[in-house]
Design an enzyme around this catalytic site. Sequence first.
Site, PDB file in Angstrom:
ATOM      1  N   ALA A  89       2.916   7.051   2.969  1.00 44.48           N
ATOM      2  CA  ALA A  89       2.576   5.661   3.296  1.00 44.48           C
ATOM      3  C   ALA A  89       2.689   4.726   2.106  1.00 44.48           C
ATOM      4  CB  ALA A  89       1.162   5.589   3.881  1.00 44.48           C
ATOM      5  N   ASN A 170      -9.464   2.909   5.189  1.00 46.40           N
ATOM      6  CA  ASN A 170      -9.576   4.271   4.674  1.00 46.40           C
ATOM      7  C   ASN A 170     -10.942   4.611   4.105  1.00 46.40           C
ATOM      8  OD1 ASN A 170      -8.364   2.297   2.710  1.00 46.40           O
ATOM      9  ND2 ASN A 170      -8.870   3.938   1.271  1.00 46.40           N
ATOM     10  N   SER A 218       1.586   8.567   6.650  1.00 53.67           N
ATOM     11  CA  SER A 218       1.672   9.721   5.753  1.00 53.67           C
ATOM     12  C   SER A 218       1.444  10.998   6.540  1.00 53.67           C
ATOM     13  CB  SER A 218       0.611   9.643   4.653  1.00 53.67           C
ATOM     14  OG  SER A 218       1.004   8.809   3.603  1.00 53.67           O
ATOM     15  N   GLY A 219       2.273  12.005   6.292  1.00 58.72           N
ATOM     16  CA  GLY A 219       2.121  13.266   6.993  1.00 58.72           C
ATOM     17  C   GLY A 219       0.849  14.005   6.660  1.00 58.72           C
ATOM     18  N   THR A 260      18.679  13.397  -0.984  1.00 60.69           N
ATOM     19  CA  THR A 260      18.703  14.474  -0.005  1.00 60.69           C
ATOM     20  C   THR A 260      17.371  14.550   0.729  1.00 60.69           C
ATOM     21  OG1 THR A 260      20.237  15.748  -1.353  1.00 60.69           O
ATOM     22  CG2 THR A 260      19.001  16.967   0.317  1.00 60.69           C
ATOM     23  N   CYS A 345      -7.330   7.414  -4.122  1.00 60.65           N
ATOM     24  CA  CYS A 345      -6.415   6.797  -5.085  1.00 60.65           C
ATOM     25  C   CYS A 345      -7.148   6.050  -6.188  1.00 60.65           C
ATOM     26  CB  CYS A 345      -5.476   5.829  -4.371  1.00 60.65           C
ATOM     27  SG  CYS A 345      -4.458   6.635  -3.123  1.00 60.65           S
TER      28      CYS A 345
END
Length: 398
Positions: A89, A170, A218-219, A260, A345
């Site tokens: 994200a 968050n 975000s995963g 990639t 963060c």
Amino acid sequence: MATPASSSRRTHERPDEGRPIYLDYAATTPVDPRVAEEVMHFMLEEFGNAGSRTHSYGQAAKERVNRARAEVAAVVDAKPDEVIFTSGATESNNLAILGLAPHGEKSGKKHIVSTQIEHKAVLEPLAELERRGFEVDLVPPTRGGWVDADEVVARVRDDTLLVSVMAVNNETGVIQPTDEVAGALTAGGAYFHVDAAQAFGKLVGPLRNSRIDLVSMSGHKIGAPKGIGALIARRRRFSRPPLAPLMVGGGQERGLRPGTLPVPLVAGLGLASALAVEFGEERQTLLRDVRREFSSRLHGIGAQSNADESRAMPGILNVYVPGIDSEAAIVALKGVAAISNGSACTSQSYDSSHVLTAAGATTAEIEGALRFSFDETLSAKAMDAIVKRLRVMKTAPA
């Protein structure tokens, strides 16, 4: 509160390892074992480069990437080719915000509306645009931790390039009125960006609003590995948002993100997204029961909420216990539970929460803030262990 076998996930209570209960899901979730298996399959067996078109290894990789694109898109009812894979994200937010800057400069639209409670991954790119001459208008939240949709929309002007409002905060878990904002924006007006890091796969309806042009996710917030995420960039009729790449050096991801593709991570994100579609509603129902019980236990020892709980996602509780400092509580709970007092963060800097400060919280509320974030497997036994330790702290002589 047992988790159905069909949606079982790795438990955070692992007494055999002597580890504390994991209650920091807003920072990151454990990787779902099914997702981990998928990732390893594409690391060890189907290890081809999705850009290699001349052999079966590359074709298998490309097919899995295409399927993952569809799986991510399905969560927000977008089209597969509107999904741009990123590292998460933070990168998606940067691509959405900074990527629109050249269009803003060319069109003369250099005004942006956002909120004071956004994640730093939004606020700092906005600050960068201010340094470049853009005007950024930040809407303050209410005392309950949510921004008023009417106030956001009222600040939109003819020269507004972008409106950016997070879906779920968050730190507090409070749901923001993105659906209302989207409904009030004109069809051809400012671009609308939503940071959905805490909402993707959990808060379904609002993110499917087609007036939201850009969605960041975000995963690792939904059981996928760290290092993979996406920016969903919806078309308006036939036109894509006029994003400029932040990096150059290849034509991958429609020229917006060279390099990639990490096929194993993309596969993991795809499966985690599919599982969120299949089991998300069930998990949220279970989580509401868990939250209700945990909140009741915490309030039983005098804890008070730092946000409007009626507007919060069920997996996040932000509270303070009068007389208990959060840093002291985190230390005292170290062997019992892994928790935080804010964003992962920024928490290492021990700065005051900009979210609670903006919402008008008192010094005691800010310094005592504890964020418990969890999944549907949190047990009554775990809750009792946490409450017991906090009660001892509260009654201990100063």
